[in-house]
Design a protein around this motif. Structure first.
Motif, PDB file in Angstrom:
ATOM      1  N   LEU B  28       1.003  -1.558   0.240  1.00  0.00           N
ATOM      2  CA  LEU B  28      -0.226  -0.181   0.140  1.00  0.00           C
ATOM      3  C   LEU B  28       1.122   1.543  -0.093  1.00  0.00           C
ATOM      4  O   LEU B  28       0.655   2.053  -0.412  1.00  0.00           O
ATOM      5  CB  LEU B  28      -1.014  -0.259   1.585  1.00  0.00           C
ATOM      6  CG  LEU B  28      -1.622   1.177   1.446  1.00  0.00           C
ATOM      7  CD1 LEU B  28      -2.992   1.340   0.103  1.00  0.00           C
ATOM      8  CD2 LEU B  28      -2.589   1.026   2.560  1.00  0.00           C
ATOM      9  N   LYS B  32       0.535   3.010  -3.758  1.00  0.00           N
ATOM     10  CA  LYS B  32       0.265   3.413  -3.644  1.00  0.00           C
ATOM     11  C   LYS B  32       0.085   4.436  -2.259  1.00  0.00           C
ATOM     12  O   LYS B  32      -0.503   4.442  -1.406  1.00  0.00           O
ATOM     13  CB  LYS B  32      -1.517   2.874  -3.728  1.00  0.00           C
ATOM     14  CG  LYS B  32      -2.314   1.944  -4.129  1.00  0.00           C
ATOM     15  CD  LYS B  32      -2.348   2.299  -5.344  1.00  0.00           C
ATOM     16  CE  LYS B  32      -2.179   1.511  -6.634  1.00  0.00           C
ATOM     17  NZ  LYS B  32      -2.870   2.314  -8.069  1.00  0.00           N
ATOM     18  N   GLY B  35      -3.152   6.548  -1.287  1.00  0.00           N
ATOM     19  CA  GLY B  35      -4.260   5.477  -0.827  1.00  0.00           C
ATOM     20  C   GLY B  35      -3.694   5.685   0.278  1.00  0.00           C
ATOM     21  O   GLY B  35      -4.457   5.318   1.549  1.00  0.00           O
ATOM     22  N   ALA B  36      -2.008   5.311   0.732  1.00  0.00           N
ATOM     23  CA  ALA B  36      -1.780   5.666   2.379  1.00  0.00           C
ATOM     24  C   ALA B  36      -1.965   6.420   2.709  1.00  0.00           C
ATOM     25  O   ALA B  36      -2.883   6.132   4.325  1.00  0.00           O
ATOM     26  CB  ALA B  36       0.167   5.261   1.993  1.00  0.00           C
ATOM     27  N   PHE B 298      -8.245   6.013   0.235  1.00  0.00           N
ATOM     28  CA  PHE B 298      -8.355   4.237   0.336  1.00  0.00           C
ATOM     29  C   PHE B 298      -8.823   3.345  -0.783  1.00  0.00           C
ATOM     30  O   PHE B 298      -8.638   2.083  -0.953  1.00  0.00           O
ATOM     31  CB  PHE B 298      -8.232   4.587   1.909  1.00  0.00           C
ATOM     32  CG  PHE B 298      -8.485   3.131   2.879  1.00  0.00           C
ATOM     33  CD1 PHE B 298      -6.703   2.629   2.767  1.00  0.00           C
ATOM     34  CD2 PHE B 298      -9.096   2.486   3.431  1.00  0.00           C
ATOM     35  CE1 PHE B 298      -6.515   1.340   3.076  1.00  0.00           C
ATOM     36  CE2 PHE B 298      -8.511   1.819   4.144  1.00  0.00           C
ATOM     37  CZ  PHE B 298      -7.569   1.212   4.255  1.00  0.00           C
ATOM     38  N   ALA B 301      -7.119   2.060  -4.084  1.00  0.00           N
ATOM     39  CA  ALA B 301      -5.983   1.464  -4.258  1.00  0.00           C
ATOM     40  C   ALA B 301      -6.152   0.710  -3.384  1.00  0.00           C
ATOM     41  O   ALA B 301      -5.370  -0.402  -3.601  1.00  0.00           O
ATOM     42  CB  ALA B 301      -4.852   2.320  -2.433  1.00  0.00           C
ATOM     43  N   LEU B 302      -7.480  -0.264  -2.315  1.00  0.00           N
ATOM     44  CA  LEU B 302      -7.574  -1.258  -1.714  1.00  0.00           C
ATOM     45  C   LEU B 302      -7.854  -2.397  -3.058  1.00  0.00           C
ATOM     46  O   LEU B 302      -7.638  -3.174  -3.511  1.00  0.00           O
ATOM     47  CB  LEU B 302      -8.758  -0.990  -1.708  1.00  0.00           C
ATOM     48  CG  LEU B 302      -8.571  -1.147   0.058  1.00  0.00           C
ATOM     49  CD1 LEU B 302      -9.980  -1.368   1.149  1.00  0.00           C
ATOM     50  CD2 LEU B 302      -7.338  -2.389   0.410  1.00  0.00           C
ATOM     51  N   LEU B 305      -5.327  -3.042  -5.317  1.00  0.00           N
ATOM     52  CA  LEU B 305      -4.115  -4.014  -4.854  1.00  0.00           C
ATOM     53  C   LEU B 305      -5.239  -5.310  -4.683  1.00  0.00           C
ATOM     54  O   LEU B 305      -4.453  -6.376  -4.606  1.00  0.00           O
ATOM     55  CB  LEU B 305      -4.110  -3.223  -3.589  1.00  0.00           C
ATOM     56  CG  LEU B 305      -2.759  -2.216  -3.395  1.00  0.00           C
ATOM     57  CD1 LEU B 305      -2.538  -2.075  -2.315  1.00  0.00           C
ATOM     58  CD2 LEU B 305      -1.255  -2.782  -4.202  1.00  0.00           C
TER      59      LEU B 305
END
Lengths: 325, 328
Positions: B28, B32, B35-36, B298, B301-302, B305
């Motif tokens: 993450l 990303k 996203g982090a 977030f 990004a999830l 991933l």
């Protein structure tokens, strides 16, 4: 010898918009305890549907088993309740699929999956199930089972996954193992290894095997009896030796002729079977193989031949007496 | 040589348990960063909500009648237990009643967290139940439930919300119930779609051939395999619920005053004193924007991933190139 499985006049039809597809249309055969029965045929000849019908796993709708009996261990599987059939599946009859790449659940560890049939049927505590799982992995020649059991399927190669599937199938010591083209998706070098293992382990457990394949080489080497299927029916059946030495049905003869032989002259051409397999929703009257048959006579267009005995344990469904030699 | 293999085995062993969560966090942050960043905002929101009592400088309803509409950093006076005159600082100013805006925003975060999590959890439970049933059993069950969902979704969200809340009356549990139901039913489609494709996998058939029961197949074989879209659904729903709750409160249909909801703060204080005391409108608005943006980042990004198509390859992109594919 007692027959462990008797299939009598099994008819599985699919009711689709294009008409009724008679995928399996009156198939009967016996499987003796401890023997390997091969079911051979082209794609769409009804091999896999026969296997799924035995286990009661025909998707319904559109599929339906409209007639027949599947007697396993004295009980007709088709008459049992869902729960009773579930008790048989995986426990007494196990199945191995064609695609080792997709037959394992990607989010569960190998150990969890091999132990699943034991968990479902045997009610063992977790650590006992895991111990059995490691033992099974060792049997299918996966070393370091204790660690590998914690791995996920993507960490295994195709051949290893198929061996994991075999371990899964063997986990409850079933009396019958149905392998649906177990080696089709594998490398040729791995194929032999997997089949050898399968044969060895089923023999060790005294289990019978139904081997569904379209690879005649596999049949010759691993099967005791052979059923040749065409358009939802068995057209020839007999011991592997009799089928190879003396095929009597034009279709079987055609199949044999289309196997390349390593000893033959390279320039010699293979003789394929002309034409396409028939559309099962619109079968013509008479013998379904007639349009592709070189020996067809007038009667073939009118009447469908039934299986009749030609020699000891050797049956064929054909009006004319042809000989492979 | 033997030492090397021994240490390699040791490594392999120790790397097993940490692989999942830590590796995921590592990815993450590496792949990303935005996203982090969103994850951090999300975490701050959570902690603020949980520890609101310790973070807020005052109760959300403490009034300083003499120090109304003070700008951020403005001072106020109050009397302590011994009736001595004391002065304090409004970190983010005060409103028209002389309440500390900072404390109200902090308590507002708590309300957002409570509503967001309860309503989203409720909605996911509804989505999973409906979606699993419809997707797995198919046929008439699927047909009936999907036509119901179609009908439900043909109403605009806001209309359903306003009607439902005006029948049930404003309040926390009403908002949770209505938002949970609204998003739950809409989300069942996504779950159903995921189930439909997962159901056709060979391993589901394989599970049937080993005699697994239907609940077992659903919970053990299908559910874990649709978790990626469900987790993404969860995060995007969190943000949507926070926004929807603020919208309802803004319209006076959400959390009734004096409880501080960000939407309510925007409406009652913010709208009325927009020119006199702009911080009353700006600050809750900024809080809302940052939180929703963060959660969305977030969630995005999830989604990238957890893309199931990347599974098996260690989850990394080919050459780390970015993907812009959007799914809804």
């Amino acid at each position: 010898m007692p027959a462990i499985l008797q299939v009598k006049n099994l008819k599985t039809h699919f009711f689709t918009d294009a008409g009724v597809v008679k995928a399996v249309d009156g198939v009967s055969f016996d499987v003796q305890a401890g023997e390997t029965l091969a079911i051979v045929g082209e794609s769409g000849s009804g091999k896999s549907i026969t296997a799924l019908s035995i286990l009661g796993l025909i998707p319904s709708p559109p599929g339906e088993i409209i007639d027949g009996e599947v007697i396993f261990d004295g009980r007709d599987l088709l008459e049992l309740s869902d729960e009773e059939v579930r008790e048989v599946r995986g426990n007494q009859i196990a199945m191995i699929f064609q695609e080792p790449m997709t037959s394992l659940n990607p989010v569960l560890t190998i150990g969890e999956q091999v132990a699943e049939p034991i968990e479902v049927h045997k009610n063992l505590p977790r650590d006992a199930a895991m111990a059995r799982c490691v033992e099974l992995l060792a049997k299918v020649q996966i070393s370091d089972g204790e660690n590998r059991a914690r791995d996920y399927p993507h960490q295994f190669s195709g051949g290893m996954r198929q061996r994991v599937m075999i371990a899964m199938a063997l986990s409850c010591s079933p009396k019958l193992i149905i392998s649906d083209e177990p080696t089709t998706a594998l490398d040729v070098t791995v194929q032999a290894q997997v089949l050898e293992l399968l044969k060895e382990l089923t023999q060790e457990q005294g289990a019978a095997q139904i081997l569904i394949t379209h690879d005649l080489g596999v049949v010759a080497r691993y099967a005791d009896h052979v059923n040749v299927m065409y358009a939802g029916r068995i057209v020839e059946s007999g011991t592997a030796i009799s089928i190879y030495d003396d095929p009597r049905h034009p279709y079987t003869i055609g199949l044999m002729a289309s196997i390349p032989n390593l000893d033959d002259d390279v320039k010699e051409k293979l003789i394929p079977i002309e034409g396409q397999p028939p559309n099962l929703a619109k079968l013509p009257p008479g013998c379904p193989f007639r349009p592709r048959c070189r020996h067809a006579i007038d009667r073939c267009a009118v009447e469908r031949p039934e299986l009749e005995t030609v020699a000891d344990e050797h049956k064929k469904a054909c009006w004319i007496d042809v000989n492979g030699q | 040589m033997t030492e090397a293999t021994a240490s390699a085995q040791g490594l392999a062993k120790t790397s097993r348990p940490r692989s999942l969560v830590l590796e995921f966090l590592g990815r993450l942050f590496r792949e990303k960063p935005l996203g982090a960043f969103g994850a951090i905002i999300f975490l701050i929101l959570l902690l603020t909500g949980i520890f609101a009592d310790f973070i807020a400088t005052e109760g959300f309803n403490v009034i300083h009648p003499l120090d109304k509409l003070k700008p951020p950093g403005g001072e106020y006076t109050y009397f302590d237990a011994d009736f001595n005159k004391q002065t304090g600082t409004y970190l983010l100013g005060s409103d028209q009643l002389g309440r500390d805006v900072f404390s109200r925003i902090v308590y507002g975060a708590r309300i957002s967290v409570i509503i967001a999590f309860s309503a989203t959890t409720l909605s996911i439970i509804i989505s999973l139940t409906l979606g699993l049933m419809a997707g797995f059993f198919g046929g008439r069950i699927d047909m009936a439930s999907q036509r119901f969902v179609d009908a439900w979704m043909s109403f605009p969200d806001l209309i359903i919300l306003i009607v439902a809340v005006s029948i049930l009356g404003p309040g926390m549990w009403q908002v949770i119930l209505v938002l949970g139901l609204l998003y739950g039913i809409a989300g069942s489609r996504i779950v159903r779609g995921a189930v439909l494709s997962t159901r056709e996998n060979m391993y589901v058939h394989a599970a049937q051939t080993i005699g697994a029961s239907t609940p077992r197949i659903l919970l053990r074989h299908i559910l874990p395999n649709i978790m990626a879209p469900v987790i993404v659904l969860f995060t995007t729903r969190l943000a949507a619920v926070i926004l929807a709750e603020s919208g309802l409160s803004f319209l006076g249909l959400g959390i009734p005053p004096p409880a501080p909801s960000w939407g309510g703060m925007l409406s009652i204080e913010g709208k009325s004193y927009m020119f006199l005391a702009p911080w009353l409108a700006i600050l809750p608005g900024v809080a809302l924007t940052i939180v929703v943006y963060g959660i969305n980042m977030f969630g995005d990004a999830l989604r990238d991933l957890l893309d199931p198509r990347l599974r098996g390859g260690g989850g990394r992109y080919g050459g780390g190139k970015p993907r812009n594919k959007r799914r809804t």
